[in-house]
Design a protein around this motif. Sequence first.
Motif, short mmCIF file in Angstrom:
data_model
loop_
_atom_site.label_atom_id
_atom_site.label_comp_id
_atom_site.label_asym_id
_atom_site.label_seq_id
_atom_site.Cartn_x
_atom_site.Cartn_y
_atom_site.Cartn_z
N GLU A 1 0.85 -1.18 0.00
CA GLU A 1 0.00 0.00 0.00
C GLU A 1 0.89 1.24 0.00
OE1 GLU A 1 -3.89 0.05 2.10
OE2 GLU A 1 -2.94 1.57 3.34
N GLY A 2 0.71 2.07 -1.01
CA GLY A 2 1.53 3.27 -1.12
C GLY A 2 1.62 3.76 -2.55
N TYR A 3 2.81 4.19 -2.95
CA TYR A 3 3.05 4.79 -4.27
C TYR A 3 3.67 3.77 -5.22
CZ TYR A 3 5.62 7.45 -7.83
OH TYR A 3 6.13 7.91 -9.01
N PHE A 4 3.30 3.87 -6.51
CA PHE A 4 3.94 3.03 -7.53
C PHE A 4 4.09 3.84 -8.82
CE2 PHE A 4 -0.56 2.59 -8.17
CZ PHE A 4 -0.75 2.42 -9.53
N ASP A 5 4.83 3.30 -9.76
CA ASP A 5 5.12 3.99 -11.01
C ASP A 5 4.02 3.68 -12.03
OD1 ASP A 5 6.11 5.13 -13.30
OD2 ASP A 5 8.07 4.15 -13.22
N GLY A 6 2.94 4.43 -11.94
CA GLY A 6 1.82 4.20 -12.85
C GLY A 6 2.13 4.53 -14.29
N GLY A 7 3.01 5.50 -14.51
CA GLY A 7 3.37 5.85 -15.88
C GLY A 7 4.01 4.71 -16.64
#
Length: 402
Positions: A162-168
């Motif tokens: 749970e947190g941030y990921f590289d969606g790009g």
Amino acid sequence: MALAQQTPKAHSYDIILIGGAMYGSSIAWWLSRDPGFDGSILVVERDLSFECASTSHTNSCIRQQFSNPTNIQVSQFGAEFINNFQSYFDHDPRVPKIHIQSFGYMYLANTAAGAESLRHSQALQAQMGAGTRHMTASEIQAEYPFYHVGDITAGNHNTVNEGYFDGGTIFDWCKRVAQEKGAEYVQNEVVAMDRHADRIHSVTLASGERLSCGLVVNCTGPRAAQTARMAGLDLPVEPRKRYSFVFDAEQPLARDLPLTIDPSGVHMRSEGRYYLAGCPPDDDAPVAYDDFTQDHSIWQEKVWPIIAARVPQFETIKLINSWAGHYAYNTFDQNAIIGPHHQVENLLFANGFSGHGLQQSMAIGRGLAEFITYGAYRSIDLSPFAYKRIEEGKPFLEKAVI
């Protein structure tokens, strides 16, 4: 400046995806890798630079802290997909490894009712295998001493997947590989649909071409209602403006800042060496599709005072960057509208995500590809998101909407 329009190679397609950002590309990619699907795919995207797409303005975060079991399942698959990203692309050596920066979401409550709601959600999440902890204010203070918790009654926090990921990167590779496997992308715009009774027979492009189709999928984000009206349907989705602010702190925190959901509605988190905060405007009205104008008073009068009160070290900070993006906001219940329309059998929706779109795109793209190919959802039952609930007046119940 008018965008150059591209002409499709054919006059008929099995699948026409209207919108080529994260959802159009996710569905195209999942279809292209399914051995059961052998049809033709056209993705019609009004701007292939994606400059104004919600995908380009996302904060790329994922959470399992929902209150509805279906939303939790969707996010659990999203985390599995991110953590095993290369394997879903058959370990193609070009594809990079990505991961979740698992500093987690920290939901804060400042009332007894809010604390009880968090406790109930944590119990469900734990039952479904999520690592969410229900914490007292003193427990939060002990682990994260930089917070001011004098007004806080409780919090929920999860540091597992749970947190941030590289969606790009996910978007880029879905689009790229879908094209390599035969999905055709054109920069153009669907301006009309030819509907007879319960079917869409063709779509007309801005450049004049009329294309016959087997099935149409609405993936047009904040423009979803405009697209649905071409088929004579009402969709309760409108563009709502959301603001993001990147800032530097004169006194950086000694550890990552969880994605903190303040009771005020302002959220903030670590962003590399900087920090990111965001919020809706106080007057959360629909805006024009092309309105990305920023209101700088929101930072000065709302966001900064709130984050400085919650984290006193943020009293001395410097704004680095800011932007406004659009939620595809479902005014009915702030949750996704997925799958076929019950009266127009070959029109499918992938709309109304209300800020959950990127994190849900992996599971929902897979589910819609299954439905298109096999006539049913095989992995996760997405039928609770069906359009019919809107006509029946039965909202999809979800408490954890940001």
